[in-house]
Scaffold this active site. Structure first.
Site, PDB file in Angstrom:
ATOM      1  N   GLY A   1      54.563  60.623  80.524  1.00 45.98           N
ATOM      2  CA  GLY A   1      53.740  61.817  80.472  1.00 45.98           C
ATOM      3  C   GLY A   1      54.437  62.959  81.173  1.00 45.98           C
ATOM      4  O   GLY A   1      54.538  64.076  80.656  1.00 45.98           O
TER       5      GLY A   1
ATOM      6  N   GLU B   1      63.399  57.831  86.999  1.00 40.14           N
ATOM      7  CA  GLU B   1      62.581  56.806  87.663  1.00 40.14           C
ATOM      8  C   GLU B   1      62.499  55.529  86.827  1.00 40.14           C
ATOM      9  O   GLU B   1      62.246  55.603  85.628  1.00 40.14           O
ATOM     10  CB  GLU B   1      61.174  57.352  87.906  1.00 40.14           C
TER      11      GLU B   1
ATOM     12  N   HIS C   1      52.204  65.012  93.706  1.00 45.46           N
ATOM     13  CA  HIS C   1      53.404  64.253  94.083  1.00 45.46           C
ATOM     14  C   HIS C   1      54.356  65.048  94.973  1.00 45.46           C
ATOM     15  O   HIS C   1      55.192  64.450  95.658  1.00 45.46           O
ATOM     16  CB  HIS C   1      54.169  63.829  92.832  1.00 45.46           C
TER      17      HIS C   1
ATOM     18  N   GLU D   1      51.202  65.706  88.910  1.00 47.65           N
ATOM     19  CA  GLU D   1      52.603  65.897  89.316  1.00 47.65           C
ATOM     20  C   GLU D   1      52.707  66.802  90.526  1.00 47.65           C
ATOM     21  O   GLU D   1      53.557  66.601  91.396  1.00 47.65           O
ATOM     22  CB  GLU D   1      53.412  66.470  88.149  1.00 47.65           C
TER      23      GLU D   1
ATOM     24  N   GLU E   1      51.579  56.962  93.464  1.00 48.20           N
ATOM     25  CA  GLU E   1      50.920  57.047  92.161  1.00 48.20           C
ATOM     26  C   GLU E   1      49.394  56.982  92.260  1.00 48.20           C
ATOM     27  O   GLU E   1      48.695  57.705  91.546  1.00 48.20           O
ATOM     28  CB  GLU E   1      51.449  55.959  91.223  1.00 48.20           C
TER      29      GLU E   1
END
Length: 860
Positions: free
Chosen positions: A273, A135, A311, A308, A330
């Site tokens: 992270g 990304e 997501h 995460e 996000e």
């Protein structure tokens, strides 16, 4: 063709022209091990077959690939000349048919910067580990593709790896004849494909759930790390939080996890992270704790695991069309991370951390000259890289928390459920989300969106209290202000709390009213007639996103009784407000440090305490008047030492104070204690000095010339690991020597030999606030070098250098003038580079205002 960048307009044109049916990617990673011959980069073979359609047969377009060389190219069976159609980052595709097949055979380079296929050699045992990180646009460093989020497709990966290795990807894999073949993925974007390979330590578990229709959902779980970290790997806790998260999201999203397995890899030298690759989430290995840490560290890791996981739905299942709407994934993941943390795990105080830590990130970002609306204007990939910031994450999450208060939690979650079902495996824009929220809430989302998502800046809310002759509140008003640069006043749903001391001396809330603040002045009629408060908290319960201010009475009460506030969230909000006042030059740095010295020892929430330590360090380094900085530093160190000895033996508070004392150590007696704790001649009851704490003590000793290279080399021999090497490099760079600083500068700025992790460690050690005179010569060198570094290095390393080496400790008008001179003479520099310099300039100007405020208070 315009190099490695990609503009929004180019992406829109390509998306209108092309649709992708699927990829087959074959990687040969056997070259990762063994000796490397030749002067060029170490490479691996990458063969990609991509099938795609073209809406206008005969048209031209391009594919993306960043590689040292291309061996062969064919389009629809026709061989292409790589020398003619490949320029190092793009492959020209001419005379496209309605249905097309592109085959690219390339030599791609292993990465040492954490971008693309990162290769790491463990110094402890010589083992090689690989992982990918893409990304926003680095999958093109590993295989040829159409690198933009709205050209989704299914993928089949095939990987040849060295003998004895295991390979993982997004889908389930099987090995036969030395080749790992992986199940075809669902349609996903290029940037969330993933490959992890090497002799990783791997632990398995499983998750099962009976769905509402009676079917059973089974998700294989895996977690991995380097073999050297296996003794420290608490996989059981990782799996516990993972299962709690899967329960929570299935309870609330009504959409079964769609990506089969769920692996989580903790990998070395990671820039971020974590990354939400579906079925193959990657994390920085620092989330595996080699020594004792506080509960806040475990909470932080759990939050990232859940962020995460969110997501998988927000970002992977439904993906933004272009990086303008990065917030669509996000902000939601950041909000859902805290929401699920509180609702599903043992970390039920997660909203306190959110108010104190995450929002501090947002407040800073939203006051920089580069601030932007949550829905940002992202012109190209360089813009996108820089917009993974406090606004896209933490402000966006704060605004979503406000949205939940505005439309109600049930309507919000029902909107999310409809959003997933309506746009599964597709791409969306802002309007797609607003439409479902309007359906479920009945609210006009357009006005809310204009105020909160499409404007920048943070408002300040200040209470104004008028008392009657009877001593009760006659009128309580909330005043809303905005910065001149961003004058938007917004609607805020807030709770206004009234606090006063009890007979026992505690400061407690005795009245509260929820109200809608709109415009410059809002009267809170519900609180008329209430007893006079000592403290008014205008964002009680932290419902909105704003800077909280205090009236004179409230500020006086906090100066005397902040430690008596019994509610931990209210206390955290007051600390946050006081820190914002310090940054805004409304509260002298010496006063903030004094509050920390008087009240931080009574702070029960360990995450808040550690944040106070960080803020106090920043107050000393940046906002304290230079003339009084040394004296204030001594006071801070002595206070930290006192709290270290007073803390409960063996407690996490004692550990936090030990680390803070090391970072603030200022006198020979401080260094003697740290040295004694290291060699065993001194002790603090209950404090176990493990390896991580040893390195924490060694850095200040190195920075003040007490620990030399011989001592640091001996410590590395004691801890000859990848983690130990990073610590040693940072400590070596911290030494107070002109020769050391010159060597560090050359290693980071003039050479690309260091990996991303060692660049980060070197920069961290180089920039010591106690070495201002030693660092003074690097101001001129910095401005002479940054444009060359930006154009010649990867964007990640460029960002690290431009941010990390800015002369922030040369806090003078001369440095501000030098920054302005560079900006004036480099108006044509890359916008992303100018943005980084502008942000650092703003931090410096803010520091100078804070120092003036602190200096004015010196004579009181």
């Amino acid at each position: 063709m315009p190099g490695e960048n990609l503009t929004r307009e180019e992406a829109r044109e390509r998306a209108a022209l092309l649709s992708v049916d699927g990829y087959e990617v074959s990687l040969d990673l056997r070259s990762a091990v063994g000796e490397h011959s030749g002067g060029g980069p170490r490479t691996f073979r990458s063969v990609t077959t991509v099938r795609f359609r073209c809406a206008e047969p005969g048209a031209s377009s391009f594919a993306d690939l960043i590689a040292p060389s291309v061996t062969a190219l064919s389009l629809n069976g026709r061989d292409l000349d790589p020398g003619r159609v490949f320029d190092g980052s793009r492959i020209l595709l001419e005379d496209l048919a309605a249905d097309n097949e592109l085959v690219v055979d390339a030599q791609c380079a292993y990465s040492r910067t954490g971008e693309g296929m990162h290769r790491f050699v463990d110094p402890e045992d010589g083992e090689v580990y690989l992982y990918t990180q893409y990304e926003p646009a680095d999958s093109r460093r590993v295989f040829a593709n159409f690198e933009q989020p709205d050209l989704k497709a299914p993928y089949r990966f095939e990987v040849r790896a060295p003998e004895g290795w295991t390979v993982w990807s997004n889908g389930a894999g099987e090995s036969a004849d030395g080749v790992w073949r992986f199940a075809e993925t669902k349609p996903i974007s290029t940037y969330i494909t993933c490959v992890v390979a090497g002799p990783y330590h791997y632990v398995t578990d499983s998750y099962e759930r009976v769905l509402e229709d009676g079917t059973r959902l089974e998700i294989p779980l895996g977690a991995m790390c380097r073999k050297g970290l296996a003794p420290h790997f608490d996989a059981d806790d990782v799996f516990l939080v993972t299962k709690q998260g899967l329960d929570f999201f299935h309870d609330h999203f009504d959409y079964p996890y769609p990506f089969g397995k769920y692996d989580q890899a903790f990998v070395p030298e990671y820039n971020l992270g974590a990354m939400e690759n579906p079925g193959m989430v990657t994390f920085r290995e620092e989330f595996i704790f080699r020594g004792k840490v506080t509960r806040a560290s475990y909470e932080g890791r759990a939050n990232v695991i859940l962020h995460e996981m969110a997501h998988m739905w927000f970002g992977d299942l439904v993906t933004m069309e272009w990086w303008d709407d990065l917030w669509l994934k996000e902000s939601f993941a950041d909000f859902m991370g805290a929401f699920s943390l509180v609702g599903a795990t043992r970390f039920t105080d997660g909203w306190i951390t959110f108010a104190n830590r995450r929002k501090a990130w947002a407040y800073r970002a939203d006051q920089l000259p580069s601030t932007h609306p949550i829905t940002a204007d992202i012109r190209d990939l360089q813009d996108a890289k820089l917009n993974f910031d406090g606004i896209t994450y933490a402000k966006g999450a704060s605004v979503l928390k406000q949205l939940v208060a505005y439309v109600g939690q049930d309507a919000f979650l029902e909107g999310a459920r409809r959003y997933f079902k309506r746009h599964a495996y597709g791409n969306t824009r802002l309007g797609d989300l607003l439409s479902v929220l309007e359906e479920t809430s009945g609210r006009d989302m357009a006005a809310w969106s204009r105020a909160w998502l499409q404007t920048a800046g943070v408002n300040s809310l200040t209470p104004q209290v008028l008392l009657g002759a009877d001593g009760r509140i006659d009128e309580l008003t909330v005043l809303q202000e905005a910065a001149e640069s961003h004058p938007e006043l917004r609607p805020h749903r807030v709770a206004v709390g009234l606090y006063r001391r009890t007979d026992s001396g505690t400061l407690e809330r005795y009245a509260q009213a929820e109200t809608d603040v709109d415009g410059a002045r809002t009267v809170v009629a519900e609180l008329a007639g209430a007893d006079a408060p000592e403290l008014v908290l205008v964002n009680d319960d932290d419902l909105t996103y704003c800077k909280t201010r205090f009236d004179d009475t409230s500020l006086a009460a906090l100066r005397e009784h902040l430690g008596a506030l019994t509610d931990p969230l209210a206390r955290a909000l007051c600390w946050s407000a006081l820190w914002n006042m310090t940054r805004d030059a409304l509260l002298p740095a010496r006063d903030f440090v004094d509050l920390v010295l008087r009240f931080a020892g009574r702070e029960s929430d360990i995450g808040v305490l550690q944040m106070l330590h960080a803020w106090a360090e920043s107050a000393l380094a940046h906002y304290a008047a230079p003339a009084g900085r040394a004296e204030l530093g001594v006071r801070l160190a002595r206070g930290a030492r006192r709290e270290l000895h007073d803390a409960e033996p063996g407690s996490e508070h004692q550990l936090a104070w030990a680390r803070f004392f090391a970072r603030t150590a200022a006198e020979p007696a401080d260094f003697d204690l740290l040295t004694g704790l290291l060699d065993g001649t001194s002790a603090v009851e209950g404090l176990a000095v493990d390896q991580e704490l040893r390195w924490a003590f060694l850095e200040p000793l190195a920075a003040h010339g007490v620990a030399d290279e011989k001592v640091l080399d001996a410590e590395l021999a004691r801890d000859d690991t990848a983690s130990g090497k990073r610590h040693q490099v940072r400590c070596l760079a911290a030494r107070p020597s002109a020769a050391v600083k010159a060597q560090c500068w050359a290693q980071v700025v003039e050479s690309d030999a260091l990996s991303n992790a060692l660049v980060e460690a070197t920069i961290s050690g180089f920039a010591q606030s106690s070495q201002r005179e030693l660092l003074a010569p690097y101001t001129e060198k910095y401005f002479a070098a940054i444009e060359r570094v930006w154009t010649g290095r990867s964007i990640q390393i460029g960002m690290d250098v431009v941010r990390g080496l800015f002369p922030a400790h040369q806090d003078s008008q001369e440095t501000l003038d030098a920054t302005d001179a560079w900006l004036t003479s480099h108006e044509d520099a890359a916008p992303a580079l100018r943005r980084l310099v502008l942000e650092s300039r703003d931090d410096l100007a803010r520091a100078l205002r804070g120092q003036a405020c602190d200096g004015a208070a010196a004579g009181r």
